[in-house]
Design an enzyme around this catalytic site. Structure first.
Site, mmCIF file in Angstrom:
data_model
loop_
_atom_site.group_PDB
_atom_site.id
_atom_site.type_symbol
_atom_site.label_atom_id
_atom_site.label_comp_id
_atom_site.label_asym_id
_atom_site.label_seq_id
_atom_site.Cartn_x
_atom_site.Cartn_y
_atom_site.Cartn_z
ATOM 1 C CG ASP A 1 33.350 36.579 7.204
ATOM 2 O OD1 ASP A 1 32.464 37.112 6.522
ATOM 3 O OD2 ASP A 1 34.002 35.576 6.834
ATOM 4 C CE LYS B 1 32.429 34.196 4.089
ATOM 5 N NZ LYS B 1 32.932 33.858 5.433
ATOM 6 C CG HIS C 1 31.769 30.229 0.991
ATOM 7 N ND1 HIS C 1 32.081 29.566 2.154
ATOM 8 C CD2 HIS C 1 32.845 31.021 0.746
ATOM 9 C CE1 HIS C 1 33.270 29.942 2.583
ATOM 10 N NE2 HIS C 1 33.761 30.815 1.737
ATOM 11 C CE1 TYR D 1 35.657 29.830 5.700
ATOM 12 C CE2 TYR D 1 35.192 31.493 7.360
ATOM 13 C CZ TYR D 1 35.532 31.163 6.070
ATOM 14 O OH TYR D 1 35.735 32.157 5.151
#
Length: 276
Positions: free
Chosen positions: A41, A75, A108, A46
Site C-alpha cells: 500500500d 492513492k 486519499h 508518500y
C-alpha cells in the site's frame, strides 16, 4: 483473503510504506515480499510509488513470484476533480510502469468540496472501465461522504474499500457497520496506535498470556474484527514479527477487553468528520 465488491481478492494483511524514504522503499518492499506479504500500500503523497513498484518488479524478475500474486494499491493525493484525477492516476501508472495495472486506487481523503469529490469518483469509475484500475475506493471517508456517492445518479461502483484509522481504542463502529452493510470492506491503518499505546499495561498482560508481542496482539485484534490490516516497518525483523499472526487467535474475552476511547491521532486530524 477478503473478497471485494469488484470481484477481486485482497490479502487481509498488507504492508504500508508511509514515511518510507525513497531510497529505502524498493528494499523494504522486496524484503516484505520475500517474507510473505502479498499486499503493498503506497500513495502519491508518500513519494515512493516508483520505488515500491521497483521492489515488486525485482522480486518478480528474480523468479520469486508473479505479478498476479501481489495486490498493489496507491492513492490520489487530492480529489480536485475529474481532469486532475485522470492526470495524476496516469502519472501513477507511469511511475509504476512494468506492473501493467493497479489493483486498487483510493481517493486519499474527502478534504475538498462535494462537487470535486463526485467528479473525482467519476474519473475513477471511467479509469476502471478502461481497465487501468481493477478496484477503486476511498480513504478517511465518513458515512456522509459515502452517502453522497450513494445518492449520486451517476454511481456505477460503490467503493471497494474505505481505509480508515482503527485500533482497539478507536473502533469506528458507526463507519464500519455502515460500510459493511453496503459491501464496502474496511481497511485499518495505524493498527499499532502509531506507538502511543504499545506500552499499555493491560495490553502487556494479554501479550504475555499469548506469548506474543503487543504489536502482534493489536494486529490480530484488527484481523479478527474482519478488517484488512495495514502494518508498517522498515525493519525486516519487525516485518516478520508483524506477519506472524496467522496461526493463532485471541479469545472473545480478550477481543472485547479494550475500551473504545476515541483515542490517538484523530484528536488533531479527523477527516471522516469533515463537512466541507
Amino acid at each position: 483473503m477478503v473478497k471485494l465488491n469488484s470481484g477481486y481478492d485482497i490479502p487481509a494483511l498488507g504492508l504500508g510504506v508511509y514515511l518510507v524514504p525513497q531510497e529505502d522503499a524498493a528494499t523494504v518492499v522486496y524484503n516484505a515480499l520475500k517474507i510473505g506479504y502479498r499486499h503493498i500500500d503506497t500513495a502519491q503523497v508518500y513519494k515512493n510509488e516508483h520505488e515500491s513498484a521497483q521492489g515488486l518488479l525485482k522480486w518478480i524478475n528474480e523468479g520469486l513470484g508473479k505479478r498476479s500474486e501481489v495486490f498493489f494499491t496507491t492513492k490520489v493525493g487530492s480529489p480536485e476533480g475529474y481532469d486532475h484525477v485522470v492526470q495524476v492516476v496516469n502519472e501513477s501508472l507511469e511511475k509504476t510502469k512494468g506492473l501493467e495495472y493497479l489493483d486498487l486506487v483510493l481517493i486519499h481523503s474527502p478534504l475538498t468540496d462535494k462537487e470535486k469529490r463526485i467528479a473525482s469518483w467519476k474519473a475513477l469509475q471511467d479509469l476502471k472501465d478502461k481497465g487501468l484500475i481493477r478496484s477503486i475506493g476511498v480513504s478517511n471517508y465518513g458515512n456522509h461522504h459515502i452517502k453522497e456517492l450513494e445518492e449520486w445518479d451517476g454511481l456505477k461502483y460503490l467503493p471497494a474499500v474505505n481505509q480508515i484509522e482503527i485500533n482497539p481504542w478507536l473502533r469506528r463502529e458507526d463507519i464500519t457497520k455502515y460500510d459493511l452493510n453496503l459491501g464496502i470492506q474496511i481497511e485499518a491503518y495505524s493498527p499499532l496506535t502509531r506507538g502511543y499505546r504499545l506500552k499499555d499495561p493491560e495490553l502487556a498482560k494479554i501479550a504475555k498470556k499469548y506469548n506474543k508481542s503487543p504489536a502482534q496482539i493489536l494486529i490480530k485484534w484488527s484481523l479478527q474484527q474482519g478488517n484488512i490490516v495495514l502494518v508498517k516497518s522498515n525493519s525486516e525483523a519487525r516485518q516478520l514479527e508483524n506477519f506472524e499472526v496467522q496461526d493463532w487467535e485471541l479469545s472473545k474475552e480478550d477481543l472485547d477487553f479494550f475500551a473504545d476511547e476515541y483515542y490517538v491521532s484523530h484528536k488533531a486530524w479527523d477527516p471522516v468528520t469533515y463537512q466541507g
